[in-house]
Design a protein around this motif. Structure first.
Motif, PDB file in Angstrom:
ATOM      1  N   GLU A  96      -5.529  -6.531  -6.550  1.00 51.34           N
ATOM      2  CA  GLU A  96      -4.690  -5.168  -7.250  1.00 51.34           C
ATOM      3  C   GLU A  96      -3.243  -5.872  -7.567  1.00 51.34           C
ATOM      4  O   GLU A  96      -2.691  -5.765  -8.796  1.00 51.34           O
ATOM      5  CB  GLU A  96      -4.626  -3.977  -6.517  1.00 51.34           C
ATOM      6  CG  GLU A  96      -4.083  -2.798  -7.533  1.00 51.34           C
ATOM      7  CD  GLU A  96      -4.015  -1.553  -6.744  1.00 51.34           C
ATOM      8  OE1 GLU A  96      -2.991  -0.963  -6.977  1.00 51.34           O
ATOM      9  OE2 GLU A  96      -5.011  -1.283  -5.879  1.00 51.34           O
ATOM     10  N   HIS A  97      -2.677  -6.308  -6.557  1.00 57.47           N
ATOM     11  CA  HIS A  97      -1.316  -6.569  -6.708  1.00 57.47           C
ATOM     12  C   HIS A  97      -0.856  -8.231  -6.554  1.00 57.47           C
ATOM     13  O   HIS A  97       0.022  -8.622  -7.305  1.00 57.47           O
ATOM     14  CB  HIS A  97      -0.588  -6.228  -5.182  1.00 57.47           C
ATOM     15  CG  HIS A  97      -0.476  -4.765  -5.394  1.00 57.47           C
ATOM     16  ND1 HIS A  97       0.644  -3.988  -5.867  1.00 57.47           N
ATOM     17  CD2 HIS A  97      -1.152  -3.840  -4.666  1.00 57.47           C
ATOM     18  CE1 HIS A  97       0.513  -2.636  -5.564  1.00 57.47           C
ATOM     19  NE2 HIS A  97      -0.728  -2.401  -4.855  1.00 57.47           N
ATOM     20  N   LEU A  98      -1.786  -8.951  -6.098  1.00 60.01           N
ATOM     21  CA  LEU A  98      -1.386 -10.325  -6.208  1.00 60.01           C
ATOM     22  C   LEU A  98      -2.354 -11.201  -7.061  1.00 60.01           C
ATOM     23  O   LEU A  98      -2.292 -12.550  -7.106  1.00 60.01           O
ATOM     24  CB  LEU A  98      -1.374 -10.969  -4.466  1.00 60.01           C
ATOM     25  CG  LEU A  98      -0.486 -10.441  -3.584  1.00 60.01           C
ATOM     26  CD1 LEU A  98      -0.511 -11.149  -2.406  1.00 60.01           C
ATOM     27  CD2 LEU A  98       0.881 -10.092  -4.313  1.00 60.01           C
ATOM     28  N   GLY A  99      -3.274 -10.482  -7.537  1.00 58.84           N
ATOM     29  CA  GLY A  99      -4.269 -11.283  -8.624  1.00 58.84           C
ATOM     30  C   GLY A  99      -5.313 -12.027  -7.642  1.00 58.84           C
ATOM     31  O   GLY A  99      -5.890 -13.057  -8.618  1.00 58.84           O
ATOM     32  N   GLU A 135     -10.340  -4.105   2.675  1.00 55.68           N
ATOM     33  CA  GLU A 135      -9.522  -3.498   2.012  1.00 55.68           C
ATOM     34  C   GLU A 135      -8.254  -4.010   1.578  1.00 55.68           C
ATOM     35  O   GLU A 135      -7.510  -4.012   0.405  1.00 55.68           O
ATOM     36  CB  GLU A 135      -9.097  -2.137   2.777  1.00 55.68           C
ATOM     37  CG  GLU A 135     -10.103  -1.293   3.123  1.00 55.68           C
ATOM     38  CD  GLU A 135      -9.800  -0.185   4.515  1.00 55.68           C
ATOM     39  OE1 GLU A 135     -10.350   0.807   4.346  1.00 55.68           O
ATOM     40  OE2 GLU A 135      -9.223  -0.761   5.316  1.00 55.68           O
ATOM     41  N   ILE A 136      -7.902  -5.157   2.480  1.00 52.60           N
ATOM     42  CA  ILE A 136      -6.751  -5.933   2.086  1.00 52.60           C
ATOM     43  C   ILE A 136      -7.155  -6.816   0.875  1.00 52.60           C
ATOM     44  O   ILE A 136      -6.074  -7.097   0.060  1.00 52.60           O
ATOM     45  CB  ILE A 136      -6.282  -6.735   3.245  1.00 52.60           C
ATOM     46  CG1 ILE A 136      -5.915  -5.959   4.598  1.00 52.60           C
ATOM     47  CG2 ILE A 136      -5.159  -7.588   2.900  1.00 52.60           C
ATOM     48  CD1 ILE A 136      -5.615  -6.395   5.865  1.00 52.60           C
ATOM     49  N   ALA A 150       0.711  -1.336  -0.015  1.00 54.25           N
ATOM     50  CA  ALA A 150       0.101   0.007  -0.033  1.00 54.25           C
ATOM     51  C   ALA A 150       0.780   1.359  -0.005  1.00 54.25           C
ATOM     52  O   ALA A 150       0.305   2.265   0.275  1.00 54.25           O
ATOM     53  CB  ALA A 150      -0.952   0.013   1.395  1.00 54.25           C
ATOM     54  N   ASP A 151       2.229   1.001   0.111  1.00 61.49           N
ATOM     55  CA  ASP A 151       3.250   2.240   0.099  1.00 61.49           C
ATOM     56  C   ASP A 151       2.982   3.421   1.008  1.00 61.49           C
ATOM     57  O   ASP A 151       2.850   4.394   1.043  1.00 61.49           O
ATOM     58  CB  ASP A 151       2.767   2.811  -1.545  1.00 61.49           C
ATOM     59  CG  ASP A 151       3.961   4.044  -1.506  1.00 61.49           C
ATOM     60  OD1 ASP A 151       5.118   3.567  -1.067  1.00 61.49           O
ATOM     61  OD2 ASP A 151       4.105   4.752  -2.426  1.00 61.49           O
ATOM     62  N   GLU A 152       2.873   2.717   2.305  1.00 68.63           N
ATOM     63  CA  GLU A 152       2.587   3.472   3.491  1.00 68.63           C
ATOM     64  C   GLU A 152       3.383   2.955   4.812  1.00 68.63           C
ATOM     65  O   GLU A 152       3.866   1.697   4.471  1.00 68.63           O
ATOM     66  CB  GLU A 152       1.123   3.791   3.647  1.00 68.63           C
ATOM     67  CG  GLU A 152       0.350   2.419   4.217  1.00 68.63           C
ATOM     68  CD  GLU A 152      -0.965   2.933   4.813  1.00 68.63           C
ATOM     69  OE1 GLU A 152      -1.323   1.968   5.817  1.00 68.63           O
ATOM     70  OE2 GLU A 152      -1.747   3.798   4.072  1.00 68.63           O
ATOM     71  N   PRO A 153       3.680   3.654   5.494  1.00 65.46           N
ATOM     72  CA  PRO A 153       4.449   2.906   6.727  1.00 65.46           C
ATOM     73  C   PRO A 153       3.547   2.139   7.723  1.00 65.46           C
ATOM     74  O   PRO A 153       2.591   2.472   7.713  1.00 65.46           O
ATOM     75  CB  PRO A 153       5.208   4.382   7.634  1.00 65.46           C
ATOM     76  CG  PRO A 153       4.071   5.523   7.223  1.00 65.46           C
ATOM     77  CD  PRO A 153       3.617   5.148   5.764  1.00 65.46           C
TER      78      PRO A 153
END
Ligand code: SF4
Length: 459
Positions: free
Chosen positions: A169-172, A162-163, A144-147
């Protein structure tokens, strides 16, 4: 250049999503309750265990140089390569040079708050190294590009739906599917490929033992072990305060750590690392990054006893309702608010004020750090150093005058009650930060003092 957003503004953003605040608050309180049960069902006396841990750490902080040099001597004798880093920049350069020497462009990394503190991922990314966080929560926030927002549960602010979207989106994974089993299986397959193809693995260190030169890494997922066992190079990064004198002391800390963090009797994996495998390398990077300075600050030195269990965050009424990102620092919550101003008083001058000073953090801390007292100390120190903004300083001066003059206090109270009843807009407006996201109370007809004089004075 616009000013960096501070805690009040960042928490206001978090508070805009009320259902998330309620759910965040309830989830962390549930973990706090699990911690209470775990502490009270222990066969030993919990308070005695806390006192023992605190005493061991006192000894460590009083003899830090001796324990560190003993650890270094033993670790080298065990075959490890030991590095010393004065600050975050040196730590990052050391890690990069190890990767370059190994000819590696990719690395797996298990959870390490120290590397978050040093912004290692960003630095390595800028130098062409692909870092994959292998702790599930860390991987989620990385995608998610966050800390991370919590030191033990990095994505505690994320809902499973949300996960599901993020993994789609990222793992299909199938769209709209938030089944935890499906999502963890997808993460497992995705990480398996990374474990098998990375030749360098980095881990944090929970405890380093001076007596033996070994160290212990605690995880619930076994991801540190997976990374390290399949890699040719293991880099272990630790703050210099992670030392314990002897192996026998681990029994005290391991009992306290997992119970305080999640209410578990013990973390699933408590792995000991001592020597590199034949043909492999083990690097240990010992990092100061402001710790010696904190050791020299009498009022704040025992914050270095922290074992990063996160219990102070789970119980903190401010953290639970403002979210970890509002602390704009790698370590959030009450302990983060003590550690951060040590690194930069101007940047983090807001954090010690993000507390009710209720003392709940100090009550739960397994190593008995007087957290709320140190937060109060920091407020005074920051004011002395001129780091507190003008508005806050003036408001506190006015409060001091009002509270130290009974006549002024009574008149102000009377005026305030009258204004709230007759011209509420004067108080209930967006200029008043207490009005935002709160329901203001109805003004009482009389003060407590007036009620007392009428009803109790004679008796
Ligand atoms: S200060 Fe205490 S309660 Fe907070 S994370 Fe550290 S050890 Fe845990």
């Amino acid at each position: 250049m616009s000013a960096i957003p501070k805690h009040p503004e960042l928490s206001q953003r978090f508070n805009a999503d009320e259902p998330r605040v309620d759910w965040h608050d309830a989830t962390l309180w549930w973990i706090r309750e699990k911690r209470d049960k775990a502490a009270h069902t222990l066969s030993e006396d919990w308070e005695a265990l806390r006192a023992a841990a605190s005493a061991i750490k006192d000894n460590v902080l009083g003899n830090l140089v001796d324990y560190l040099t003993e650890f270094e001597r033993k670790a080298i004798a065990n075959g490890a390569i030991v590095h010393w880093a004065a600050d975050a920049a040196e730590h990052n350069r050391i890690v990069l040079s190890i990767l370059q020497e190994a000819g590696a462009q990719r690395m797996v990394k298990s959870k390490s708050m120290l590397t978050e503190e040093c912004h290692l991922n960003e630095f390595l990314g800028e130098n062409g190294i692909d870092v994959v966080d292998t702790d599930l929560g860390e991987r989620i926030v990385q995608l998610a590009d966050e800390p991370p927002s919590h030191i033990v549960m990095p994505c505690i602010h994320w809902k499973k739906e949300e996960i599901g979207e993020l993994f789609h989106e990222h793992l299909g994974t199938p769209k709209g599917n938030a089944d935890p089993q499906l999502l963890t299986e997808a993460a497992r397959q995705h990480l398996r490929d990374k474990f098998l193809t990375r030749k360098v693995a980095l881990t944090g260190v929970n405890f380093a033992i001076a007596e033996t030169g070994e160290f212990v890494v605690c995880t619930n997922e076994g991801n540190a072990d997976m990374g390290v066992h399949l890699a040719d190079v293991h880099i272990a990064c630790m703050g210099i305060e992670k030392i314990v004198p002897r192996r026998e002391h681990l029994g005290v800390f391991l009992r306290l750590l997992a119970r305080s963090a999640t209410g578990q009797p013990i973390t699933t994996y408590s792995s000991h690392f001592k020597s590199p495998r034949a043909g492999a390398q083990l690097h240990i990077v010992l990092v100061d990054n402001g710790r010696s300075q904190q050791l020299g600050r009498e009022a704040f030195r025992n914050s270095l006893k922290c074992i990063r269990c996160g219990a102070c965050m789970n119980t903190c009424p401010v953290y639970r309702r403002s979210g970890g990102h509002s602390y704009h620092n790698a370590v959030a919550g009450p302990i983060g608010a003590i550690l951060a101003p040590n690194l930069d008083m101007s940047k983090y001058s807001d954090l010690p004020f993000a507390s009710t000073l209720c003392g709940s953090c100090s009550n739960v801390c397994p190593v008995k750090i007087n957290i709320h007292e140190q937060l109060y100390e920091w407020r005074q120190e920051l004011t002395r150093q001129g780091k507190v903004d003008f508005g806050k300083k003036m408001a506190l001066k006015v409060m001091s005058t009002v509270l130290s003059n009974p006549g002024v206090y009574r008149s102000m109270g009377k005026m305030g009650r009258w204004a709230l009843r007759n011209i509420p807009g004067m108080v209930n407006n967006s200029m008043n930060p207490w009005f935002k996201q709160r329901e203001m109370p109805e003004a009482p007809q009389e003060s407590f003092r007036e009620w007392y004089l009428k009803n109790r004075k004679q008796s």
